[in-house]
Structures are given as C-alpha cells and as structure tokens.
Design a protein around this motif. Structure first.
Motif, PDB file in Angstrom:
ATOM      1  N   ALA A   5     -15.374  21.948 -11.151  1.00  0.00           N
ATOM      2  CA  ALA A   5     -15.005  21.523 -12.504  1.00  0.00           C
ATOM      3  C   ALA A   5     -15.188  20.014 -12.657  1.00  0.00           C
ATOM      4  CB  ALA A   5     -13.559  21.915 -12.801  1.00  0.00           C
ATOM      5  N   ARG A  14     -19.021  19.288 -12.863  1.00  0.00           N
ATOM      6  CA  ARG A  14     -19.576  19.621 -14.178  1.00  0.00           C
ATOM      7  C   ARG A  14     -19.179  18.582 -15.226  1.00  0.00           C
ATOM      8  NH1 ARG A  14     -17.662  24.761 -12.507  1.00  0.00           N
ATOM      9  NH2 ARG A  14     -15.887  24.575 -13.948  1.00  0.00           N
ATOM     10  N   GLN A  15     -17.909  18.170 -15.216  1.00  0.00           N
ATOM     11  CA  GLN A  15     -17.473  17.177 -16.198  1.00  0.00           C
ATOM     12  C   GLN A  15     -18.091  15.807 -15.926  1.00  0.00           C
ATOM     13  OE1 GLN A  15     -13.583  16.666 -17.679  1.00  0.00           O
ATOM     14  NE2 GLN A  15     -13.054  18.838 -17.657  1.00  0.00           N
ATOM     15  N   ASN A  58      -3.378  24.781 -10.341  1.00  0.00           N
ATOM     16  CA  ASN A  58      -4.533  24.881 -11.238  1.00  0.00           C
ATOM     17  C   ASN A  58      -4.894  26.342 -11.498  1.00  0.00           C
ATOM     18  OD1 ASN A  58      -6.747  22.094 -11.169  1.00  0.00           O
ATOM     19  ND2 ASN A  58      -4.642  22.043 -10.500  1.00  0.00           N
ATOM     20  N   GLY A  85      -8.019  28.729 -14.151  1.00  0.00           N
ATOM     21  CA  GLY A  85      -9.104  28.652 -15.118  1.00  0.00           C
ATOM     22  C   GLY A  85     -10.361  29.326 -14.606  1.00  0.00           C
ATOM     23  N   TYR A 112      -4.412  23.640 -16.473  1.00  0.00           N
ATOM     24  CA  TYR A 112      -5.759  24.166 -16.703  1.00  0.00           C
ATOM     25  C   TYR A 112      -6.772  23.276 -15.994  1.00  0.00           C
ATOM     26  CZ  TYR A 112      -9.512  26.530 -19.291  1.00  0.00           C
ATOM     27  OH  TYR A 112     -10.614  27.276 -19.637  1.00  0.00           O
ATOM     28  N   GLU A 116      -9.815  22.328 -16.263  1.00  0.00           N
ATOM     29  CA  GLU A 116     -10.642  21.337 -16.970  1.00  0.00           C
ATOM     30  C   GLU A 116      -9.809  20.141 -17.426  1.00  0.00           C
ATOM     31  OE1 GLU A 116     -12.970  23.385 -19.905  1.00  0.00           O
ATOM     32  OE2 GLU A 116     -13.883  24.694 -18.402  1.00  0.00           O
ATOM     33  N   ASP A 117      -8.528  20.378 -17.753  1.00  0.00           N
ATOM     34  CA  ASP A 117      -7.628  19.244 -17.998  1.00  0.00           C
ATOM     35  C   ASP A 117      -7.491  18.403 -16.731  1.00  0.00           C
ATOM     36  OD1 ASP A 117      -6.982  19.530 -20.672  1.00  0.00           O
ATOM     37  OD2 ASP A 117      -5.112  20.597 -20.331  1.00  0.00           O
ATOM     38  N   ALA A 145      -9.622  18.103 -14.203  1.00  0.00           N
ATOM     39  CA  ALA A 145     -10.863  17.371 -13.934  1.00  0.00           C
ATOM     40  C   ALA A 145     -10.957  16.118 -14.801  1.00  0.00           C
ATOM     41  CB  ALA A 145     -12.065  18.285 -14.175  1.00  0.00           C
ATOM     42  N   GLU A 146     -10.560  16.238 -16.049  1.00  0.00           N
ATOM     43  CA  GLU A 146     -10.563  15.077 -16.949  1.00  0.00           C
ATOM     44  C   GLU A 146      -9.635  13.985 -16.424  1.00  0.00           C
ATOM     45  OE1 GLU A 146     -10.129  14.934 -21.671  1.00  0.00           O
ATOM     46  OE2 GLU A 146      -8.197  15.241 -20.669  1.00  0.00           O
ATOM     47  N   THR A 193      -9.073  31.994 -19.666  1.00  0.00           N
ATOM     48  CA  THR A 193      -9.368  32.461 -18.310  1.00  0.00           C
ATOM     49  C   THR A 193      -9.680  33.951 -18.293  1.00  0.00           C
ATOM     50  OG1 THR A 193      -7.913  30.738 -17.407  1.00  0.00           O
ATOM     51  CG2 THR A 193      -8.468  32.577 -15.959  1.00  0.00           C
TER      52      THR A 193
END
Length: 346
Positions: free
Chosen positions: A15, A18-19, A185, A187, A223, A225-226, A228-229, A318
């Motif tokens: 993740a 990708r980000q 985590n 997702g 989540y 992706e949160d 990873a941000e 998910t």
C-alpha cells in the motif's frame, strides 16, 4: 524522494509503494518474498519507470550494501517483518531472526551508507512498528508515545527489540530516524490468515467464523490506505528522533467487528440465513491482549494527519474488494499454514 521500502510486497508495504509511486516518488522495493509476500499486490505499479524491485533479505548484509550503493536512497521505510502473532507462538525463532537481527543489519547498512554520503541531514530511517509493543490496556486509557513498553508475545517482543535498536542507533551514532507505531490494519490485499480476511473467506465458503475466547478483545482498526498516507507524511515531515502513534480512531470488539462484516456480507453476497449464524467461539490465543487503543494526538497536532475512513466504510470497501478479486486470494490459500489454527504451541 527516492525511497528504499523494505517488505514492499507485503500487505502494508505494498500500500505504501502504490501510494508513493502515485505521489511521484521513486521506489526501490526490497523484499525476500517469504510466505506472506505477493508481487501481485504491485501489479498496478510494476511497469512504472519509478519502481524497482530488489529480491533480497534484510538479514543479508552484503545484499543490503549493494542495494544502498546502487540506488542511493533519500530515505528508508522499514516495513519488512514477521508479523502474525499466532505464528510467533509456534515458531518464535524466525521472529527474533527477522525482526531483531534483520533490523540490526539494515541499521548498520544504512549507517554505513549515510556515513559514506557525508551524513546528509535530510536522510531518514523510518522504522514502522506496532502498538502491540505497549502490551494490554484495561477498559480505559490509550497508548501514547510515552507509554512504557510491555510486550506479551514473541511477535511484540521482537518488534519492541527492533524499536529499541532504532532509537539506540539514533542516540549512539546520530542516525536520523523516525518511528511509528500503528494499530490493527485492514483493507485490500490483506493476507488471508488475519481476522478480517479469514471471516470474509470462511463466510463465502460457508465455514465457521472463528472468534477467539468470548470475542470481547478490543482493537483500534486502521484502514491500510490511511496508514500508508500517514507513513509517507512522517518520513517527509516527522521530527528526527521522534515517534508517532498512528491509530484509526475506530475501536471495536472482535465480536462486534465480525457481526458488522456479516451484515455487510448479507447485503453484498446474500445467502439463505445470515452469515452471523456461522459465528463460532474457539479456544483463546495464549496471552491474548485484552485491548489496544491509540491516542493519535501527536501526529494530528504536529503533522496535521488523522484517519479519513471509518471502520464501517473501510469494511464495506474491503468486502467489495475480496468479492471482486477471487483469483488473488484463491492463490494464497494454498500457502503453508493458511486456513489452519495456529498459535497453540504454548
């Protein structure tokens, strides 16, 4: 930035990769491709000119030295780790070897590279860890960055050890580090031996939905992706030597979480009766921590980050993803240990 990301073929690591690519960073993904890794997680970026894959193990110092010399990263994001508590109960040695000794070798390789480069002030070694190093909470309170360490499993003890090494390399050698400790985590691309994918896939197969003990254990769900941000924000703007707790602000008991998943599945993949009828309580995990909860005030106040996805929204996303990606999870179900009850070695 040019980022060296360890464990980038894993769940959280992929993740982040990708980000990072989407944000315009260059990424060198270093992964040993052990049982929980999957390069299919990175199919969307595999052909991107900013992405490079290095098949290497963080325990292999010669390989690490070559990667640093060849790619000259601006920062390391260290996610490579053995992470499944049940597997750590059955085989703790692998966790000590990878999480402690692997982190040691990576720190030494990073320190040697940083020294050769003239000790640049903007270099960062970002160590990604877990809230499990803090132990178990009662009904009240939250983990802060000052909470004393109190690990209860071989997994969390190995991660605590790696955290201490990173801090020591900062204090002793001046290596510019940042640390993060995250909550649970979930997702897309979650390896199918953890609670949420187990429940989804067992439900679709009509199998029992196993819940340890009485289901009262509480987790804070984040989540992926949160997360990873937040990690990409910390590696760029986090203060050197500082740690940041990253939480989802979404506490749920395991039983409530599974019931929510069942209600979503009842809508998206209806069957005769409710999926909740499949819930089954099984013998608890040895040393099962009662509750984790993170106070994310520091990252919110210092870096302006907070989670954007509620647990209800994230679970819906998910479930949607697993329903649409059966070839991905079917291939992983054949891997060693997946679908078996692990963690009874104690």
């Amino acid at each position: 930035m040019k980022l060296l990301i360890t464990g980038g073929a894993g769940f959280i690591g992929s993740a982040v990769v990708r980000q990072a690519i989407a944000a315009g960073h260059e990424v060198v993904n270093l992964d040993a491709l052990t049982y929980a890794a999957c390069l299919d997680n990175l199919a969307s970026v595999a052909d991107d000119p900013g992405y490079t894959f290095e098949h290497a193990d963080i325990r292999d110092r010669a390989a690490l030295d070559r990667v640093f010399a060849q790619h000259r990263p601006d920062a390391v994001m260290h996610l490579a780790a053995e992470s499944h508590v049940d597997r750590s109960i059955d085989g703790p040695g692998t966790f000590i070897d990878t999480n402690v000794m692997g982190t040691f070798h990576l720190l030494e390789a990073a320190r040697a590279y940083w020294t050769r480069e003239g000790r640049p002030e903007d270099f960062r070694f970002h160590h990604i860890s877990t809230d499990e190093v803090f132990g178990s909470l009662g009904p009240e309170g939250q983990f802060t960055e000052e909470t004393p360490y109190d690990p209860r499993s071989p997994y969390s003890a190995s991660k605590a050890g790696s955290d201490h090494l990173v801090r020591a390399w900062h204090e002793t050698y001046g290596l510019p580090v940042v640390l993060t400790n995250c909550s649970n985590n979930y997702g897309p691309f979650h390896f199918p031996e953890k609670l949420i994918p187990v429940v989804i896939l067992n439900a679709l197969a009509g199998k029992p939905l196993p819940i340890y003990g009485d289901g009262s254990n509480v987790r804070d769900w984040l989540y992926v992706e949160d997360h990873a941000e937040a990690l990409l924000l910390v590696v760029q703007k986090g203060a050197v030597g500082r740690s940041y707790n990253i939480g989802g602000e979404n506490e749920r008991t395991n039983l409530d979480l599974v019931r929510t998943l069942c209600a979503i599945l009842d809508r998206l993949a209806p069957r005769e009766g409710s999926y909740a009828d499949l819930i089954s309580f099984v013998t608890d995990r040895p040393g099962h921590d009662a509750r984790y909860a993170i106070d994310p005030a520091r990252i919110r106040e210092e870096l302006g980050w907070r989670p954007s996805v509620t647990v209800e929204e994230g679970l819906e996303k998910t479930v949607d993803w697993y329903l649409a990606n059966e070839p991905w999870w079917r291939a992983l179900q054949a891997r060693q240990g997946v679908g078996e009850r692990l963690g009874v070695g104690a």
